[in-house]
Design a protein around this motif. Sequence first.
Motif, mmCIF file in Angstrom:
data_model
loop_
_atom_site.group_PDB
_atom_site.id
_atom_site.type_symbol
_atom_site.label_atom_id
_atom_site.label_comp_id
_atom_site.label_asym_id
_atom_site.label_seq_id
_atom_site.Cartn_x
_atom_site.Cartn_y
_atom_site.Cartn_z
ATOM 1 N N GLY A 227 0.648 -1.085 0.129
ATOM 2 C CA GLY A 227 0.158 -0.124 -0.242
ATOM 3 C C GLY A 227 0.418 1.035 -0.181
ATOM 4 O O GLY A 227 0.321 2.333 -0.947
ATOM 5 N N TYR A 228 1.771 1.344 0.800
ATOM 6 C CA TYR A 228 3.029 2.524 0.575
ATOM 7 C C TYR A 228 3.730 2.645 -0.583
ATOM 8 O O TYR A 228 3.145 3.812 -1.097
ATOM 9 N N ASP A 229 3.675 1.399 -1.451
ATOM 10 C CA ASP A 229 4.047 2.135 -3.072
ATOM 11 C C ASP A 229 2.956 2.406 -3.736
ATOM 12 O O ASP A 229 3.281 3.783 -4.521
ATOM 13 N N THR A 230 1.790 2.486 -3.448
ATOM 14 C CA THR A 230 0.497 2.880 -4.126
ATOM 15 C C THR A 230 0.458 4.243 -4.213
ATOM 16 O O THR A 230 -0.309 4.426 -4.316
ATOM 17 N N MET A 231 0.583 4.570 -2.886
ATOM 18 C CA MET A 231 0.254 6.034 -1.980
ATOM 19 C C MET A 231 1.756 6.876 -2.629
ATOM 20 O O MET A 231 1.051 7.724 -3.616
ATOM 21 N N GLY A 232 3.118 6.602 -3.347
ATOM 22 C CA GLY A 232 3.964 6.620 -4.059
ATOM 23 C C GLY A 232 3.076 7.649 -5.242
ATOM 24 O O GLY A 232 3.193 8.603 -5.660
ATOM 25 N N GLU A 233 2.602 5.743 -5.624
ATOM 26 C CA GLU A 233 1.836 6.508 -7.109
ATOM 27 C C GLU A 233 1.299 7.362 -7.421
ATOM 28 O O GLU A 233 1.131 8.370 -8.554
ATOM 29 N N THR A 234 -0.026 7.817 -6.168
ATOM 30 C CA THR A 234 -0.845 8.409 -6.229
ATOM 31 C C THR A 234 -0.517 9.855 -6.219
ATOM 32 O O THR A 234 -1.323 10.656 -6.675
ATOM 33 N N PHE A 235 0.833 10.354 -4.992
ATOM 34 C CA PHE A 235 1.331 11.227 -5.105
ATOM 35 C C PHE A 235 1.652 11.531 -6.277
ATOM 36 O O PHE A 235 1.646 13.079 -7.523
ATOM 37 N N VAL A 236 1.904 10.917 -7.216
ATOM 38 C CA VAL A 236 2.966 10.903 -8.702
ATOM 39 C C VAL A 236 1.726 11.569 -9.450
ATOM 40 O O VAL A 236 2.482 12.602 -10.281
ATOM 41 N N ILE A 237 0.338 11.274 -9.577
ATOM 42 C CA ILE A 237 -0.060 11.257 -10.596
ATOM 43 C C ILE A 237 -0.614 13.106 -9.919
ATOM 44 O O ILE A 237 -0.640 13.765 -11.054
#
Lengths: 192, 157, 121
Positions: A155-165
């Motif tokens: 989930g922590y990775d995916t949070m980073g990806e959301t921040f990138v978007i």
Amino acid sequence: MNVEIVTSDLLNVATLVIMGITGLAIARIRNLFAVVMLSGIYSLMGATLYVILDAVDVAFTEAAVGAGASTVLMIGTLALTSDREKATPNARAIKGLFVCTLIFAALVYGSIDMPLYGDPSAPVHNHVAPRYLGESMGEIGLPNVVTSVLASYRGYDTMGETFVIFTAAVGVLTLIGRARRKKGGKDGGSGS
Amino acid sequence: MMMRRKMVLRVVSKLLIPFILLFALYVQWHGDFGPGGGFQAGVIFAAAFMLYGLIYGLGTLREALPSWVTRLVLSLGVLLYAGVGVVCLLLGGNFLDYDVLAHDPLHGQHYGIILVEFGVGLTVFAGIITIFCAFAGRAAADVNPHDPEETARAGDD
Amino acid sequence: MIEYEFPGLLNYWIVFLLMMIGLYIVIGHENLIKKIVGLNVFQVSVFVFYISMAKIKGGTAPILADGIEVYSNPLPHVLILTAIVVGVATTALGLALVVRVQESFGTIEDDEVREQEEQDG
């Protein structure tokens, strides 16, 4: 069962060949509108290939994002710029081909001791994947393992990806969000 | 707007848009049992609005979905994701460790995943719409330099 | 164990060829939009490489169901799933930069932009 495996292998190679032909067409054609549409087709063939390779979630995303949204954005850019590409000088094309051949040779050399395609004893399949496939039903309780890994284990990775978007959207707003007040630039603005 | 007279496009898109939105919601909430999830649902939801904008013009799209709404949703999604993590911290677990969200760890995991995927969906939807409107707004400003109202509405973002 | 070795390494080599087509489009052309399309081609090829490493012969999609023994590896799927969406976000950022280049220089050909920069010192 065996017939299914053979069919999927043949489909796999056939799709890759179609992608190769599309890629060559993209490299050769100089009408940028056709290039953008071909890049949409390339993405769509990629999505087809992901279905053959069992990655249904990825195929779904690629069809919606790669073939849909990014094609629309590229056509939007074409409307703001021009849709003709000028001819590439031969010297540059030859240099490019030379570099690509070298890198291709290096990649093939590096791939020689890779595990064969579809080999269940490859190291990738024996490290964390068995844990996800075996335990996730008891730990997370969802049948779709991809969702469990995406939202919970990683989930922590995916949070980073959301921040990138989020950051990319803010960046686009900063660059072209405001309509121009006056014609800017050295040549009196756009040529479209 | 060039599309004003294209009757077939207007009628068909009007018929299609509700189904696209419904499908996006299905993909969002059914992502834990079949293929799908926040990333795909956000893009499909945005695709419905992009279709609306392409057919009816950016000004009409911005009336239905003002720029402050997309900007709010863009940040709400990220906040929801990070907020779930913080709530897990406050309840005594690790960051994004959903076990503590309910008495039964399995239920906690399920709540956490649904909330987090919803956050992803919101951000992706608003991000794609924001990017699309930025490009389309530029184009409208190019096409219509003498129509200040259209330009102002289009470039409102 | 796999019963026969087709396509074996050949599969990866075709994917390498696709990657090189993408790389050639990026470095062999001056037009900025074409460069971004080339980056997309490269990107999709890398995704295909990842996903083909996750495949197990005779496996199915990693959605757990009764009566199925062999699933393909879900981890690369997760990595690529998020990478695709981030890819479109960064592509949009690149395209926005192209629009700004067009507005400042009146062209999107890289060499013409460089010429203008040199003339201006």
